[in-house]
Design a protein around this motif. Structure first.
Motif, PDB file in Angstrom:
ATOM      1  N   SER A 167       0.841  -1.188   0.000  1.00  0.00           N
ATOM      2  CA  SER A 167       0.000   0.000   0.000  1.00  0.00           C
ATOM      3  C   SER A 167       0.880   1.243   0.000  1.00  0.00           C
ATOM      4  O   SER A 167       2.077   1.177   0.281  1.00  0.00           O
ATOM      5  CB  SER A 167      -0.903   0.018   1.244  1.00  0.00           C
ATOM      6  OG  SER A 167      -0.114   0.033   2.424  1.00  0.00           O
ATOM      7  N   LYS A 194     -10.534   4.864   7.336  1.00  0.00           N
ATOM      8  CA  LYS A 194     -10.612   4.238   6.010  1.00  0.00           C
ATOM      9  C   LYS A 194      -9.706   4.979   5.028  1.00  0.00           C
ATOM     10  O   LYS A 194      -9.814   6.196   4.863  1.00  0.00           O
ATOM     11  CB  LYS A 194     -12.044   4.263   5.485  1.00  0.00           C
ATOM     12  CG  LYS A 194     -12.194   3.610   4.114  1.00  0.00           C
ATOM     13  CD  LYS A 194     -13.653   3.522   3.692  1.00  0.00           C
ATOM     14  CE  LYS A 194     -14.234   4.866   3.379  1.00  0.00           C
ATOM     15  NZ  LYS A 194     -15.590   4.781   2.813  1.00  0.00           N
ATOM     16  N   VAL A 195      -8.799   4.240   4.393  1.00  0.00           N
ATOM     17  CA  VAL A 195      -7.961   4.828   3.349  1.00  0.00           C
ATOM     18  C   VAL A 195      -8.587   4.549   1.993  1.00  0.00           C
ATOM     19  O   VAL A 195      -9.150   3.475   1.758  1.00  0.00           O
ATOM     20  CB  VAL A 195      -6.519   4.268   3.402  1.00  0.00           C
ATOM     21  CG1 VAL A 195      -5.832   4.684   4.690  1.00  0.00           C
ATOM     22  CG2 VAL A 195      -6.494   2.761   3.263  1.00  0.00           C
ATOM     23  N   GLU A 196      -8.519   5.518   1.128  1.00  0.00           N
ATOM     24  CA  GLU A 196      -9.108   5.380  -0.211  1.00  0.00           C
ATOM     25  C   GLU A 196      -8.102   4.856  -1.224  1.00  0.00           C
ATOM     26  O   GLU A 196      -8.445   4.560  -2.357  1.00  0.00           O
ATOM     27  CB  GLU A 196      -9.660   6.734  -0.677  1.00  0.00           C
ATOM     28  CG  GLU A 196     -10.675   7.368   0.264  1.00  0.00           C
ATOM     29  CD  GLU A 196     -11.963   6.551   0.385  1.00  0.00           C
ATOM     30  OE1 GLU A 196     -12.225   5.714  -0.503  1.00  0.00           O
ATOM     31  OE2 GLU A 196     -12.698   6.764   1.372  1.00  0.00           O
ATOM     32  N   ASN A 248     -14.694  -4.514   4.788  1.00  0.00           N
ATOM     33  CA  ASN A 248     -13.731  -3.603   5.396  1.00  0.00           C
ATOM     34  C   ASN A 248     -12.520  -4.432   5.820  1.00  0.00           C
ATOM     35  O   ASN A 248     -12.556  -5.109   6.842  1.00  0.00           O
ATOM     36  CB  ASN A 248     -14.334  -2.914   6.619  1.00  0.00           C
ATOM     37  CG  ASN A 248     -15.559  -2.090   6.282  1.00  0.00           C
ATOM     38  OD1 ASN A 248     -15.594  -1.411   5.256  1.00  0.00           O
ATOM     39  ND2 ASN A 248     -16.573  -2.145   7.132  1.00  0.00           N
ATOM     40  N   GLY A 285      -9.251  -0.650   4.553  1.00  0.00           N
ATOM     41  CA  GLY A 285      -9.668  -0.241   3.219  1.00  0.00           C
ATOM     42  C   GLY A 285     -10.814  -1.102   2.740  1.00  0.00           C
ATOM     43  O   GLY A 285     -11.035  -2.210   3.235  1.00  0.00           O
TER      44      GLY A 285
END
Length: 375
Positions: A132, A242-244, A196, A155
């Motif tokens: 990532s 939350k990472v996009e 998730n 994510g």
């Protein structure tokens, strides 16, 4: 906020090695080659450096010589410093198991003396089995502002239990309310669909981490997921972030194959290798690739130091690989130092480091079932 003075980064180089035994039998998850010239440890280490974290400890377990050789003193990551910098933490520091830890909490207990000496107030923990590109700065800020005990980084992604049911260490799926409220954690739940996915990364205060580790190890508990996120979740204020950004969890050989091939897509590749968040790695100082007359290359990544005299298509070729005259390499991943003999034909193949395919040999794997050629 000055991230440098307040935050310590910890990278677990050997967490979940058993999921990729074919490639970690002589090394760690962190030292597994990826993308032609990188190692998996390059991603979390570069993310931390790009986020202003200049004090980083890499926790090892066993077979870590290649990892130490790759990281060195941390020069490529600008971590050769008098204060902070890169710290390599071998397993034999403390602990009743002679330092060979059984889980994340046991590993942290092994480095308790190192943590006690740190002046950092917060700690960012990350694994090497998730590829990532993450900027930790806004996550750290939100963690502090929310006064959370723990902030889990996750994510949105597709999860398939059947695909990964044989993993020794499975995917952790989070139940999250309103994007940031932690509800529960499920380890290898038996379903398929959008989920998730915990990226095996979290932020926690140093004092809280020491408290959790001390309690868990006194009770003989080693798993952060089971002990903290399942058994004692009501006792801590746990938030989620939350990472996009694009990510790829490497839970087994199939995912490793997919992660490499994903990088052949220029759009996907750019989502991991961004100008503002570069992924650093050890410089090889090798000569440029040497191509023979009449060689045909299609949609491939070829690292420096290679000699290519055959045809290569849809493949990733690591440093120092030699492809003989009139050989054909199609849909393959050739790790460092591999030699392909003249007039050989290979497709759907992953070779081990310093692998060898004899001349005139033909080997055919499949795109969904590649063959690994061990030494």
């Amino acid at each position: 906020m000055s991230v440098n003075n307040k935050v310590l980064g910890l990278i677990f180089a050997s967490m979940h090695d058993a999921n990729l035994l074919d490639l970690t039998k002589h090394g760690t998850m962190g030292s597994v080659p990826i993308g032609g010239r990188y190692r998996l440890v390059d991603f979390p280490l570069s993310n931390m450096v790009n986020s202003g974290i200049t004090d980083v400890g890499v926790i090892t377990k066993a077979n870590y010589i290649s990892l130490l050789d790759h990281l060195g003193a941390g020069r490529e990551w600008d971590l050769t410093r008098k204060h902070g910098g890169l710290h390599l933490l071998p397993p034999y520091i403390s602990g009743s198991n002679g330092g060979i830890y059984e889980g994340r909490l046991d590993a942290l207990n092994n480095i308790s003396a190192y943590l006690e000496k740190s002046s950092a107030k917060y700690i960012v923990c990350a694994n090497c089995d998730v590829m990532s590109t993450i900027d930790y700065r806004p996550i750290i800020t939100k963690h502090i502002d929310s006064e959370a005990d723990i902030t889990l980084i996750y994510g949105k992604g597709e999860y398939d239990f059947e695909k990964n049911k044989d993993e020794k260490y499975g995917t952790t799926i989070l139940s999250v309310v309103n994007d940031d409220e932690f509800e529960s954690a499920m380890l290898k739940p038996p379903f398929k669909g959008p989920s998730n996915i915990w990226l095996e990364s979290f932020i926690i205060s140093r004092d809280k981490l020491e408290e959790i580790v001390s309690l868990a190890c006194s009770l003989g508990k080693h798993s952060f997921t089971k002990f903290v996120l399942q058994e004692h979740k009501e006792e801590y204020k746990i938030k989620c972030y939350k990472v996009e950004d694009e990510f790829k969890r490497i839970g087994g050989f199939t995912e490793y194959w997919e992660a490499n091939r994903m990088l052949l897509d220029s759009e996907k590749r750019q989502s991991f290798f961004r100008k503002k968040m570069p992924i650093f790695t050890k410089v090889g100082d090798s000569a440029p690739v040497k191509y023979g007359i009449g060689t045909v290359i299609k949609n491939s990544l070829i690292a420096d130091g290679c000699i290519i005299e055959g045809n290569v298509e849809n493949s990733i070729i690591f440093r120092g690989v030699k492809v003989g005259k009139d050989a054909v390499v199609k849909d393959c991943i050739l790790l460092e130092g591999t030699t392909i003999g003249e007039k050989a034909y290979i497709s759907g193949i992953v070779t081990d480091i310093n692998g060898e395919i004899k001349e005139n040999r033909r080997l055919d794997g499949e795109l969904d079932k590649p063959l690994l050629i061990n030494n």
